[in-house]
Design an enzyme around this catalytic site. Structure first.
Site, PDB file in Angstrom:
ATOM      1  N   GLY A  53       0.896  -1.270   0.162  1.00  0.00           N
ATOM      2  CA  GLY A  53       0.070  -0.007  -0.023  1.00  0.00           C
ATOM      3  C   GLY A  53       0.836   1.288  -0.086  1.00  0.00           C
ATOM      4  CB  THR A  54       3.894   2.299   2.027  1.00  0.00           C
ATOM      5  OG1 THR A  54       3.207   1.983   3.053  1.00  0.00           O
ATOM      6  CG2 THR A  54       4.791   3.421   1.849  1.00  0.00           C
ATOM      7  CG  ASN A  69      -5.921   3.942   8.596  1.00  0.00           C
ATOM      8  OD1 ASN A  69      -6.365   4.891   7.812  1.00  0.00           O
ATOM      9  ND2 ASN A  69      -4.716   4.030   9.260  1.00  0.00           N
ATOM     10  CB  SER A 110      -1.732  -3.422   0.987  1.00  0.00           C
ATOM     11  OG  SER A 110      -0.728  -3.950   1.610  1.00  0.00           O
ATOM     12  CB  CYS A 135       2.050   3.671  10.894  1.00  0.00           C
ATOM     13  SG  CYS A 135       1.478   2.603   9.469  1.00  0.00           S
ATOM     14  CD  GLN A 152      -7.157  -0.929   6.889  1.00  0.00           C
ATOM     15  OE1 GLN A 152      -8.022  -2.026   6.857  1.00  0.00           O
ATOM     16  NE2 GLN A 152      -5.960  -0.831   7.066  1.00  0.00           N
TER      17      GLN A 152
HETATM   18  C1  LIG Z   1      -5.481   3.230   4.396  1.00  0.00           C
HETATM   19  C2  LIG Z   1      -4.178   2.378   4.377  1.00  0.00           C
HETATM   20  N1  LIG Z   1      -3.296   2.895   3.380  1.00  0.00           N
HETATM   21  C3  LIG Z   1      -2.189   2.453   3.071  1.00  0.00           C
HETATM   22  C4  LIG Z   1      -1.501   1.432   4.105  1.00  0.00           C
HETATM   23  C5  LIG Z   1       0.001   1.108   4.019  1.00  0.00           C
HETATM   24  O1  LIG Z   1      -0.154  -0.291   3.304  1.00  0.00           O
HETATM   25  P1  LIG Z   1       1.264  -1.033   3.585  1.00  0.00           P
HETATM   26  O2  LIG Z   1       1.313  -1.428   5.051  1.00  0.00           O
HETATM   27  O3  LIG Z   1       0.889  -2.349   2.461  1.00  0.00           O
HETATM   28  O4  LIG Z   1       2.225  -0.381   3.181  1.00  0.00           O
HETATM   29  C6  LIG Z   1      -2.340   1.042   5.156  1.00  0.00           C
HETATM   30  C7  LIG Z   1      -1.729   0.089   6.168  1.00  0.00           C
HETATM   31  O5  LIG Z   1      -1.998   0.074   7.195  1.00  0.00           O
HETATM   32  C8  LIG Z   1      -3.674   1.652   5.229  1.00  0.00           C
HETATM   33  O6  LIG Z   1      -4.420   1.011   6.154  1.00  0.00           O
END
Ligand SMILES: Cc1ncc(COP(=O)(O)O)c(C=O)c1O
Length: 381
Positions: A69-70, A149, A199, A325, A178
């Site tokens: 996701g990042t 999230n 993700s 995070c 999510q």
């Molecule tokens: C809404 C949202 N976007 C992006 C991410 C980031 O995803 P990843 O952990 O796969 O990098 C998260 C992770 O918790 C998330 O909840």
């Protein structure tokens, strides 16, 4: 053990893990190699992409693999800024996005781009009228998440899509990390959306793998340059075991979606109803259909979120302080502050996040433990 932290990460499904192992063992060739091992790996890559696309009702060429996701969020935001900077330098997002979006936007601000952060109401929802007012001739991107999230709010993507019909050149990005498998497919894949982030580790695939949907004809500048994989869009030797495993996880998720949504919703509402009877409990996740089935965020007045998390851990129940995070950094939730929740209450916030692997019996066990713990917490507060 009761695992109620599925928005942080999910347990890999055994069948998905098996695919991962089998592909690692039998398809270890590089899909770019010309020989038989390479060709076999390439065929599996094509098949995995096709499988994900068909489950989501899109074209295989519209699926691009990432590390999660990042990366997906960074790519769409920074890749749009680079691709469209000659047309404008204004981007719009919300005050409640994940840091992968928020910090990407902040990075662009350092480079001279302008960002509007839309406020939300007391339930965490953006007002479409605010978006309409924020749009400018030099706007190049609108990025709004599908499901928050931290509290589980579903953002009004249909209304936003409608407004953006009149702005066809603006890229519309949805962070659906999510939102996949939560009964809102048509909301995410609306007529107007251009890019969507997903993700794998949020739906029982391994971590370190994800994908974006990129509508045919919509261009991003690549962030990773090199050997030209993913049709030159995202270089780097493909993580084939994880990709094939994720394709399997998407298939299982989609097969099981209606059952999973019903179970998660029933469990969430049962926990919510139970928690409501305690004077010092504040619940931030609502009941209507603009809340996702799997997230329940609440606080106990006068008790820190981390105290609650550790207390439940002693009883074998795993929760989280809002987002995974921010929890170790001891930050209060930016979503709750955008919703107007007082900092002294927000400090006590914790998140229960469910998956289809949870059971109603686990909910009953949580309630028993909560009743005992609440009496102890009351003496603290
Ligand atoms: C809404 C949202 N976007 C992006 C991410 C980031 O995803 P990843 O952990 O796969 O990098 C998260 C992770 O918790 C998330 O909840």
């Amino acid at each position: 053990m009761i695992y109620f932290d599925n928005s942080a990460t999910t347990k890999v499904d055994p069948a998905v893990l098996k695919t991962y192992e089998q592909v690692s063992e039998n398809y270890w060739g590089n899909p770019s190699s010309l020989h038989r091992f390479g060709e076999e790996a390439d065929q599996l890559l094509i098949q995995s992409r096709r499988q994900i696309a068909s489950q989501l009702g899109v074209q295989p060429a519209e699926i691009l693999f990432t590390s999660g996701g990042t990366e997906g969020d960074n790519w769409v935001i920074k890749g749009t800024a680079m691709a469209k900077r000659q047309f404008g330098r204004h981007l719009i997002t919300t005050q409640v996005e994940h840091d992968a979006v928020k910090h990407s936007m902040q990075r662009l601000e350092e480079l001279g781009f302008e960002v509007t952060y839309l406020p939300v109401d007391e339930e965490g929802r953006v007002q479409p009228a605010d978006l309409k007012a924020a749009l400018r001739p030099d706007t190049i991107l609108v990025s709004v998440m599908a499901v928050n999230n931290e509290v589980g709010t579903i953002e009004p993507l249909a209304e936003i899509a409608k407004i953006l019909q009149d702005h066809p050149k603006v890229h519309f990005h949805v962070d659906a990390v999510q939102g996949i498998g939560k009964g809102i497919h048509d909301l995410i894949f609306n007529d107007r959306v251009d890019f969507v982030t997903f993700s794998g580790h949020k739906f029982h695939a391994p971590r370190g793998i994800g994908f974006i949907y990129a509508r045919t004809g919509k261009k991003l500048t690549p962030l990773l340059d090199g050997g030209g994989q993913e049709r030159g869009q995202r270089s780097g030797t493909e993580n084939l075991p994880a990709i094939a495993a994720m394709a399997k996880a998407v298939r299982l998720l989609k097969q099981n979606e209606s059952h999973a949504v019903a179970l998660e919703q029933q469990l969430r509402l049962s926990l919510r109803e139970y928690l409501q009877q305690f004077d010092k409990v504040h619940i931030f996740s609502g009941t209507g259909d603009h809340f996702a089935p799997h997230i329940l965020c609440f606080a106990i007045e006068g008790v820190k979120g981390e105290t609650i998390v550790h207390a439940f851990e002693e009883d074998g129940i795993y929760l989280s302080t809002t987002s995974a995070c921010s929890s170790k950094k001891g930050l209060t939730s930016s979503t709750l502050s955008a919703m107007g929740i007082a900092p002294e209450i927000a400090r006590g916030a914790v998140r229960i996040s469910l998956s289809d692997q949870n059971t109603m019996a686990e909910g009953e066990r949580f309630k028993q433990v909560f009743a005992t713990r609440y009496e102890q917490f009351k003496t603290l507060s």
